[in-house]
Design a protein around this motif. Structure first.
Motif, PDB file in Angstrom:
ATOM      1  N   ILE A   1       0.865  -1.185   0.000  1.00 25.55           N
ATOM      2  CA  ILE A   1       0.000   0.000   0.000  1.00 25.55           C
ATOM      3  C   ILE A   1       0.899   1.231   0.000  1.00 25.55           C
ATOM      4  CG2 ILE A   1      -1.916  -1.172   1.183  1.00 25.55           C
ATOM      5  CD1 ILE A   1      -1.049   0.181   3.776  1.00 25.55           C
ATOM      6  N   SER A   2       0.308   2.412  -0.094  1.00 21.27           N
ATOM      7  CA  SER A   2       1.126   3.629  -0.125  1.00 21.27           C
ATOM      8  C   SER A   2       1.618   3.986   1.274  1.00 21.27           C
ATOM      9  CB  SER A   2       0.318   4.796  -0.694  1.00 21.27           C
ATOM     10  OG  SER A   2      -0.646   5.236   0.245  1.00 21.27           O
ATOM     11  N   ASP A   3       2.724   4.712   1.320  1.00 22.12           N
ATOM     12  CA  ASP A   3       3.244   5.122   2.623  1.00 22.12           C
ATOM     13  C   ASP A   3       2.315   6.115   3.305  1.00 22.12           C
ATOM     14  OD1 ASP A   3       4.049   6.917   0.630  1.00 22.12           O
ATOM     15  OD2 ASP A   3       5.806   7.574   1.735  1.00 22.12           O
ATOM     16  N   GLY A   4       1.527   6.865   2.528  1.00 21.78           N
ATOM     17  CA  GLY A   4       0.523   7.771   3.090  1.00 21.78           C
ATOM     18  C   GLY A   4      -0.557   7.005   3.843  1.00 21.78           C
ATOM     19  N   GLN A   5      -0.970   5.871   3.276  1.00 19.02           N
ATOM     20  CA  GLN A   5      -1.957   5.031   3.958  1.00 19.02           C
ATOM     21  C   GLN A   5      -1.379   4.468   5.252  1.00 19.02           C
ATOM     22  OE1 GLN A   5      -2.971   2.346   0.626  1.00 19.02           O
ATOM     23  NE2 GLN A   5      -5.112   2.823   1.113  1.00 19.02           N
ATOM     24  N   VAL A   6      -0.136   4.031   5.195  1.00 18.83           N
ATOM     25  CA  VAL A   6       0.509   3.509   6.406  1.00 18.83           C
ATOM     26  C   VAL A   6       0.541   4.600   7.458  1.00 18.83           C
ATOM     27  CG1 VAL A   6       2.654   2.643   7.419  1.00 18.83           C
ATOM     28  CG2 VAL A   6       1.902   1.799   5.193  1.00 18.83           C
ATOM     29  N   PHE A   7       0.942   5.813   7.068  1.00 14.98           N
ATOM     30  CA  PHE A   7       0.999   6.943   8.004  1.00 14.98           C
ATOM     31  C   PHE A   7      -0.361   7.191   8.644  1.00 14.98           C
ATOM     32  CE2 PHE A   7       0.282  11.465   8.788  1.00 14.98           C
ATOM     33  CZ  PHE A   7       1.286  11.734   9.710  1.00 14.98           C
ATOM     34  N   ARG A   8      -1.415   7.288   7.821  1.00 14.38           N
ATOM     35  CA  ARG A   8      -2.756   7.587   8.338  1.00 14.38           C
ATOM     36  C   ARG A   8      -3.257   6.486   9.275  1.00 14.38           C
ATOM     37  NH1 ARG A   8      -2.860   9.704   3.333  1.00 14.38           N
ATOM     38  NH2 ARG A   8      -3.796   7.910   2.307  1.00 14.38           N
ATOM     39  N   TRP A   9      -3.067   5.225   8.899  1.00 17.51           N
ATOM     40  CA  TRP A   9      -3.538   4.130   9.741  1.00 17.51           C
ATOM     41  C   TRP A   9      -2.710   4.018  11.018  1.00 17.51           C
ATOM     42  CZ3 TRP A   9      -8.059   1.991   9.862  1.00 17.51           C
ATOM     43  CH2 TRP A   9      -8.854   2.026   8.718  1.00 17.51           C
ATOM     44  N   ARG A  10      -1.420   4.272  10.924  1.00 10.59           N
ATOM     45  CA  ARG A  10      -0.574   4.250  12.115  1.00 10.59           C
ATOM     46  C   ARG A  10      -1.015   5.335  13.085  1.00 10.59           C
ATOM     47  NH1 ARG A  10       3.268   7.151  13.295  1.00 10.59           N
ATOM     48  NH2 ARG A  10       3.763   7.884  11.224  1.00 10.59           N
ATOM     49  N   GLN A  11      -1.320   6.517  12.550  1.00 10.44           N
ATOM     50  CA  GLN A  11      -1.820   7.614  13.376  1.00 10.44           C
ATOM     51  C   GLN A  11      -3.155   7.238  14.021  1.00 10.44           C
ATOM     52  OE1 GLN A  11      -0.596  10.933  13.917  1.00 10.44           O
ATOM     53  NE2 GLN A  11       1.323  10.020  13.233  1.00 10.44           N
ATOM     54  N   TYR A  12      -4.058   6.668  13.222  1.00 11.40           N
ATOM     55  CA  TYR A  12      -5.388   6.278  13.699  1.00 11.40           C
ATOM     56  C   TYR A  12      -5.291   5.233  14.819  1.00 11.40           C
ATOM     57  CZ  TYR A  12     -10.143   4.446  13.705  1.00 11.40           C
ATOM     58  OH  TYR A  12     -11.397   4.038  14.087  1.00 11.40           O
ATOM     59  N   MET A  13      -4.337   4.311  14.703  1.00 12.77           N
ATOM     60  CA  MET A  13      -4.172   3.260  15.706  1.00 12.77           C
ATOM     61  C   MET A  13      -3.345   3.722  16.908  1.00 12.77           C
ATOM     62  SD  MET A  13      -3.731  -0.258  13.488  1.00 12.77           S
ATOM     63  CE  MET A  13      -2.411   0.294  12.420  1.00 12.77           C
ATOM     64  N   GLY A  14      -2.843   4.954  16.837  1.00 11.34           N
ATOM     65  CA  GLY A  14      -2.077   5.500  17.950  1.00 11.34           C
ATOM     66  C   GLY A  14      -0.672   4.944  18.071  1.00 11.34           C
ATOM     67  N   LEU A  15      -0.114   4.482  16.970  1.00 11.53           N
ATOM     68  CA  LEU A  15       1.242   3.935  16.984  1.00 11.53           C
ATOM     69  C   LEU A  15       2.257   5.064  16.839  1.00 11.53           C
ATOM     70  CD1 LEU A  15       0.647   0.908  14.584  1.00 11.53           C
ATOM     71  CD2 LEU A  15       0.775   0.867  17.079  1.00 11.53           C
ATOM     72  N   PRO A  16       3.390   4.968  17.523  1.00 14.08           N
ATOM     73  CA  PRO A  16       4.405   6.020  17.398  1.00 14.08           C
ATOM     74  C   PRO A  16       5.037   6.017  16.017  1.00 14.08           C
ATOM     75  CG  PRO A  16       5.270   4.191  18.662  1.00 14.08           C
ATOM     76  CD  PRO A  16       3.816   3.896  18.411  1.00 14.08           C
ATOM     77  N   ALA A  17       5.659   7.128  15.677  1.00 15.70           N
ATOM     78  CA  ALA A  17       6.344   7.234  14.389  1.00 15.70           C
ATOM     79  C   ALA A  17       7.397   6.149  14.284  1.00 15.70           C
ATOM     80  CB  ALA A  17       6.980   8.608  14.240  1.00 15.70           C
ATOM     81  N   ALA A  18       7.383   5.449  13.203  1.00 10.61           N
ATOM     82  CA  ALA A  18       8.284   4.313  13.016  1.00 10.61           C
ATOM     83  C   ALA A  18       9.644   4.781  12.530  1.00 10.61           C
ATOM     84  CB  ALA A  18       7.684   3.337  12.011  1.00 10.61           C
ATOM     85  N   GLY A  19      10.681   4.108  12.991  1.00  4.07           N
ATOM     86  CA  GLY A  19      12.021   4.321  12.473  1.00  4.07           C
ATOM     87  C   GLY A  19      12.768   5.496  13.064  1.00  4.07           C
ATOM     88  N   LEU A  20      12.137   6.325  13.887  1.00  2.93           N
ATOM     89  CA  LEU A  20      12.830   7.503  14.388  1.00  2.93           C
ATOM     90  C   LEU A  20      13.970   7.148  15.336  1.00  2.93           C
ATOM     91  CD1 LEU A  20       9.904   9.977  15.067  1.00  2.93           C
ATOM     92  CD2 LEU A  20      11.440   9.893  13.121  1.00  2.93           C
TER      93      LEU A  20
END
Length: 110
Positions: free
Chosen positions: A29-48
């Protein structure tokens, strides 16, 4: 549309430290979708955490110019026997020239 299986995979891969772009490539899927779903699920920013920068300091006795401690703030805390709050307070005040007992030199970010 994203499937429940893909959502579970986002949670799993995000927890393992992959970036949104890496997760997107993995599940198709697109990285934008991953970002939006990660935000929606309350997951922290990945890879930082993989590129965390640390600042190194050298603490001197102001009167004798003797080196008392070197390293990160955490390492200085251990070397000097200070509490973490005291370490940060002393470093901040010394860097601004408002602490007479210690002089602190900021070595740089690594």
């Amino acid at each position: 549309m994203i499937t429940t299986k893909q959502l579970h995979r986002i949670r799993e891969l995000s927890g393992s430290g992959l970036t949104d772009k890496e997760i997107a490539a993995e599940i198709g899927i697109s990285d934008g979708q991953v970002f939006r779903w990660r935000q929606y699920m309350g997951l922290p920013a990945a890879g930082l955490h993989r590129h965390k920068r640390t600042t190194h300091y050298t603490v001197y006795n102001s009167l004798t110019d003797e080196v008392l401690a070197t390293g990160t703030a955490e390492e200085i805390t251990q070397q000097m026997g200070w509490s973490p709050n005291s370490t940060y307070s002393i470093i901040c005040k010394a860097l601004k020239g408002r602490y007479k007992k210690y002089a602190v030199v900021k070595e740089g970010i690594r």
